[in-house]
Write a protein that holds these residues in place. Structure first.
Motif, PDB file in Angstrom:
ATOM      1  N   HIS A   1       0.889  -1.362   0.120  1.00 50.97           N
ATOM      2  CA  HIS A   1       0.020   0.077  -0.041  1.00 50.97           C
ATOM      3  C   HIS A   1       0.849   1.426   0.029  1.00 50.97           C
ATOM      4  CE1 HIS A   1       1.049  -0.720   4.258  1.00 50.97           C
ATOM      5  NE2 HIS A   1       0.933   0.665   4.392  1.00 50.97           N
ATOM      6  N   ASP A   2       2.220   1.166  -0.166  1.00 46.73           N
ATOM      7  CA  ASP A   2       2.925   2.593   0.258  1.00 46.73           C
ATOM      8  C   ASP A   2       2.906   3.429  -1.130  1.00 46.73           C
ATOM      9  OD1 ASP A   2       3.744   1.419   2.585  1.00 46.73           O
ATOM     10  OD2 ASP A   2       5.626   0.671   1.986  1.00 46.73           O
ATOM     11  N   ARG A   3       2.437   2.805  -2.123  1.00 47.33           N
ATOM     12  CA  ARG A   3       2.334   3.766  -3.354  1.00 47.33           C
ATOM     13  C   ARG A   3       0.866   4.202  -3.878  1.00 47.33           C
ATOM     14  NH1 ARG A   3       6.401   0.910  -2.660  1.00 47.33           N
ATOM     15  NH2 ARG A   3       5.228  -0.980  -3.278  1.00 47.33           N
ATOM     16  N   TRP A   4      -0.018   3.848  -2.805  1.00 49.22           N
ATOM     17  CA  TRP A   4      -1.359   4.242  -2.992  1.00 49.22           C
ATOM     18  C   TRP A   4      -1.397   5.671  -2.762  1.00 49.22           C
ATOM     19  CZ3 TRP A   4      -4.790  -0.001   0.009  1.00 49.22           C
ATOM     20  CH2 TRP A   4      -4.470  -1.158  -0.434  1.00 49.22           C
ATOM     21  N   PRO A   5      -2.643   6.293  -3.296  1.00 49.39           N
ATOM     22  CA  PRO A   5      -2.896   7.812  -2.831  1.00 49.39           C
ATOM     23  C   PRO A   5      -2.365   8.267  -1.247  1.00 49.39           C
ATOM     24  CG  PRO A   5      -4.315   7.164  -4.519  1.00 49.39           C
ATOM     25  CD  PRO A   5      -3.611   5.776  -4.138  1.00 49.39           C
ATOM     26  N   ALA A   6      -2.166   9.341  -1.017  1.00 46.69           N
ATOM     27  CA  ALA A   6      -1.963   9.644   0.298  1.00 46.69           C
ATOM     28  C   ALA A   6      -3.298   9.547   1.087  1.00 46.69           C
ATOM     29  CB  ALA A   6      -1.365  11.110   0.347  1.00 46.69           C
ATOM     30  N   GLY A   7      -3.403   8.891   2.366  1.00 40.31           N
ATOM     31  CA  GLY A   7      -4.513   8.897   2.980  1.00 40.31           C
ATOM     32  C   GLY A   7      -5.275   7.623   2.726  1.00 40.31           C
ATOM     33  N   MET A   8      -5.352   6.788   1.699  1.00 45.56           N
ATOM     34  CA  MET A   8      -5.776   5.797   1.379  1.00 45.56           C
ATOM     35  C   MET A   8      -5.816   4.792   2.290  1.00 45.56           C
ATOM     36  SD  MET A   8      -6.236   3.824  -2.116  1.00 45.56           S
ATOM     37  CE  MET A   8      -7.183   2.307  -2.263  1.00 45.56           C
TER      38      MET A   8
ATOM     39  N   ASN B   1      -5.066   4.817   5.435  1.00 44.73           N
ATOM     40  CA  ASN B   1      -5.494   5.111   6.651  1.00 44.73           C
ATOM     41  C   ASN B   1      -6.971   4.726   6.742  1.00 44.73           C
ATOM     42  OD1 ASN B   1      -3.200   6.010   8.118  1.00 44.73           O
ATOM     43  ND2 ASN B   1      -3.639   8.171   7.353  1.00 44.73           N
ATOM     44  N   ASN B   2      -7.666   5.102   5.448  1.00 46.05           N
ATOM     45  CA  ASN B   2      -9.047   4.671   5.564  1.00 46.05           C
ATOM     46  C   ASN B   2      -9.173   3.150   5.405  1.00 46.05           C
ATOM     47  OD1 ASN B   2      -9.720   7.438   5.455  1.00 46.05           O
ATOM     48  ND2 ASN B   2      -9.760   7.413   3.114  1.00 46.05           N
ATOM     49  N   TRP B   3      -8.196   2.445   4.671  1.00 48.73           N
ATOM     50  CA  TRP B   3      -8.288   1.078   4.403  1.00 48.73           C
ATOM     51  C   TRP B   3      -8.111   0.174   5.805  1.00 48.73           C
ATOM     52  CZ3 TRP B   3      -3.545  -2.579   2.811  1.00 48.73           C
ATOM     53  CH2 TRP B   3      -4.412  -3.804   2.230  1.00 48.73           C
TER      54      TRP B   3
ATOM     55  N   GLU C   1     -13.280   1.647  -5.633  1.00 50.72           N
ATOM     56  CA  GLU C   1     -13.691   3.205  -5.500  1.00 50.72           C
ATOM     57  C   GLU C   1     -13.001   4.032  -4.777  1.00 50.72           C
ATOM     58  OE1 GLU C   1     -17.530   2.090  -3.604  1.00 50.72           O
ATOM     59  OE2 GLU C   1     -18.290   1.004  -5.254  1.00 50.72           O
ATOM     60  N   GLU C   2     -12.489   3.506  -3.713  1.00 51.07           N
ATOM     61  CA  GLU C   2     -11.687   4.370  -3.032  1.00 51.07           C
ATOM     62  C   GLU C   2     -10.322   4.908  -3.729  1.00 51.07           C
ATOM     63  OE1 GLU C   2     -10.432   6.331   0.926  1.00 51.07           O
ATOM     64  OE2 GLU C   2     -12.365   5.651  -0.273  1.00 51.07           O
ATOM     65  N   TYR C   3      -9.905   3.920  -4.464  1.00 44.40           N
ATOM     66  CA  TYR C   3      -8.634   4.482  -5.248  1.00 44.40           C
ATOM     67  C   TYR C   3      -8.850   5.421  -6.177  1.00 44.40           C
ATOM     68  CZ  TYR C   3      -4.322   3.694  -8.017  1.00 44.40           C
ATOM     69  OH  TYR C   3      -3.218   3.981  -8.718  1.00 44.40           O
ATOM     70  N   GLN C   4     -10.152   5.243  -6.930  1.00 42.85           N
ATOM     71  CA  GLN C   4     -10.472   6.029  -7.879  1.00 42.85           C
ATOM     72  C   GLN C   4     -10.932   7.564  -7.451  1.00 42.85           C
ATOM     73  OE1 GLN C   4     -10.161   5.701 -11.240  1.00 42.85           O
ATOM     74  NE2 GLN C   4      -9.105   3.622 -10.947  1.00 42.85           N
ATOM     75  N   SER C   5     -11.377   7.404  -6.204  1.00 46.78           N
ATOM     76  CA  SER C   5     -11.840   8.978  -5.883  1.00 46.78           C
ATOM     77  C   SER C   5     -10.666   9.499  -5.247  1.00 46.78           C
ATOM     78  CB  SER C   5     -12.826   8.679  -4.500  1.00 46.78           C
ATOM     79  OG  SER C   5     -12.356   8.010  -3.514  1.00 46.78           O
ATOM     80  N   MET C   6      -9.286   8.900  -4.824  1.00 46.52           N
ATOM     81  CA  MET C   6      -8.240   9.541  -4.303  1.00 46.52           C
ATOM     82  C   MET C   6      -7.087  10.019  -5.419  1.00 46.52           C
ATOM     83  SD  MET C   6      -8.314   8.077  -0.465  1.00 46.52           S
ATOM     84  CE  MET C   6      -7.392   9.480   0.191  1.00 46.52           C
ATOM     85  N   LYS C   7      -7.161   9.262  -6.636  1.00 45.31           N
ATOM     86  CA  LYS C   7      -6.022   9.362  -7.477  1.00 45.31           C
ATOM     87  C   LYS C   7      -6.029  11.042  -7.855  1.00 45.31           C
ATOM     88  CE  LYS C   7      -5.535   6.840 -11.054  1.00 45.31           C
ATOM     89  NZ  LYS C   7      -5.713   6.065 -12.361  1.00 45.31           N
TER      90      LYS C   7
END
Length: 447
Positions: free
Chosen positions: A407-414, A416-418, A441-447
């Motif tokens: 998860h380290d390269r996911w959008p910032a903040g994702m 924590n929600n995960w 859904e979360e990934y797309q909303s935070m990109k």
């Protein structure tokens, strides 16, 4: 997977430093003073000095205040603080520990309110780059210790080719096991998921809980997802992150589905016990160390905590065996935490001196030896590495059979929600499909 250039570079860099330890990758709702306010001697402040911003180097050393806010999972910094006090009797040092689950939330509040600590704990990847992009962090690119840390590790704490944090641990996440309990029942360490299920069933039938949980602390749940995706994700598709970012793949990728299906199987069979969401990480470690459970999926940094309770345990650490029979098994090995300096710090000179002392060869060797961890600095000998970690390193890191965190390269903040969503999954409030749909859904909303 090992044909991936990126992974080879990471492996070579890590084999040079032979480092270990994930700090727990988490973040508690309250903060307590650790070491309190550490002051020594008297501080004389003249009118002209009041007009001077920051610490000043005088005959008696650095002056002013140094405010340090670190995650509870950080290594013990007291030896560094004590050396700074010895050098600088007129420097007032305030150390504050943030508890495990709310550290980053509190840190963000401090940063947005203009109350940033001089030194703070940060995580690699998007979380560091997000802080750097917003202008919260001081550049550390030209500090004298930078060249003594492998470039691949520094890159995880960098943004636009500048370094913003000093990584102080790298560690593994995987299956910790009590070999003595295995031997008592004539069991071998599982090498794939079918063997893991068989081992769990045998332990359960003999009155031994297979796994410690610790899932009251949401970040502990990610120890399974990180360690499992090394095999089920990166082992099968080394470029998953790139393809996720480009839209070629999403979280419906079979590796993610397989990961959650297998997790669900372990949960539904009660191999983690019944009180999974009421047991925190400390209790889980205690349960494992006292022989109440046979295994635990956690970070390599917990080895030192286990040794405090069970110094003579025949302890092992291996990659989490979620692979199918005949499929290669990969471990998780990644950067953990780093020290960063606030760009708004009024005492940058003292903050930099803290890092210089941390990286002093004599101080650094003692720090890591006392924590039973190998140092990340390439020119400091690792004198206290636990045998369990040495075995893990030789089997997976030196042979390049490892991957970074999922998860380290996911959008910032994702992430924590995960963590919160994962608690719903382990509580069996949602199933694999609902988890996968939420991730997309979360990934797309935070990109």
């Amino acid at each position: 997977m090992r044909k991936s250039g990126k992974m080879k570079i990471v492996a070579v860099a890590l084999s040079l430093c032979c480092t270990a330890v994930l700090g727990a990758c988490g973040s508690g709702s309250s903060q307590t003073k650790a070491s309190g306010e550490t002051t020594s001697g008297s501080q004389v402040v003249t009118e002209s000095e009041n007009k001077t911003v920051g610490a000043k180097k005088q005959e008696e050393g650095l002056t002013g205040e140094l405010n340090i806010f670190v995650h509870v999972g950080s290594m013990d910094i007291n030896p560094v603080v004590e050396k700074m006090k010895e050098e600088n009797p007129n420097l007032k040092i305030n150390v504050e520990l943030g508890s495990a689950t709310q550290y980053e939330t509190v840190l963000k509040t401090k940063l947005s309110a203009g109350e940033a600590p001089d030194i703070m704990t940060v995580w690699p990847g998007s979380r560091t780059s997000d802080y750097a992009q917003k202008g919260y962090l001081e550049k550390l690119t030209d500090e004298p210790w930078v060249s003594r840390i492998p470039g691949t590790i520094n890159s995880e704490f960098s943004y636009e080719n500048d370094l913003y944090a000093m990584c102080f641990n790298v560690g593994g996440e995987g299956l910790l096991y009590n070999q003595d309990l295995f031997d008592q029942l004539g069991l071998s360490v599982p090498q794939n998921f079918d063997e893991l299920l068989a081992v769990c069933e045998t332990f359960q039938k003999n009155g031994v809980q297979p796994f410690a949980s610790g899932f009251k602390d949401d970040w502990v749940i990610m120890r399974y997802t990180n360690s499992a995706f090394a095999t089920l994700g990166y082992g099968r598709e080394p470029d998953f992150d790139k393809k996720l970012a480009s839209g070629e793949l999403d979280f419906s990728y079979p590796g993610w589905v397989d990961l959650f299906d297998k997790y669900g199987t372990l949960l539904d069979k009660k191999y983690f016990g019944d009180a999974i969401l009421s047991t925190d990480s400390s209790q889980a470690i205690a349960d494992f160390a006292t022989g109440k459970t046979a295994m635990m999926i956690h970070t390599s940094s917990t080895i030192s905590e286990i040794r405090k309770v069970a110094p003579d345990m025949n302890l092992g650490l291996t990659a989490t065996p979620v692979n199918n029979a005949g499929e290669e098994l990969y471990a998780n090995w990644k950067s953990g935490l780093g020290f960063a300096v606030s760009s708004k710090s009024k005492n940058k000179e003292a903050a930099r001196r803290f890092m210089e002392i941390w990286s002093d060869p004599e101080v650094n060797e003692a720090l890591y030896r006392d924590n039973a961890q190998p140092t990340i600095l390439t020119d400091v000998p690792a004198t206290g590495t636990d045998p369990a970690l040495q075995d893990f390193y030789s089997k997976f890191v030196s042979t390049e059979k490892f991957a970074l965190g999922a998860h380290d390269r996911w959008p910032a903040g994702m992430s924590n929600n995960w963590k919160k969503k994962l608690q719903e999954f382990v509580g069996r409030q949602i199933d694999t499909k609902q988890m996968i749909d939420w991730l997309n859904e979360e990934y797309q909303s935070m990109k």
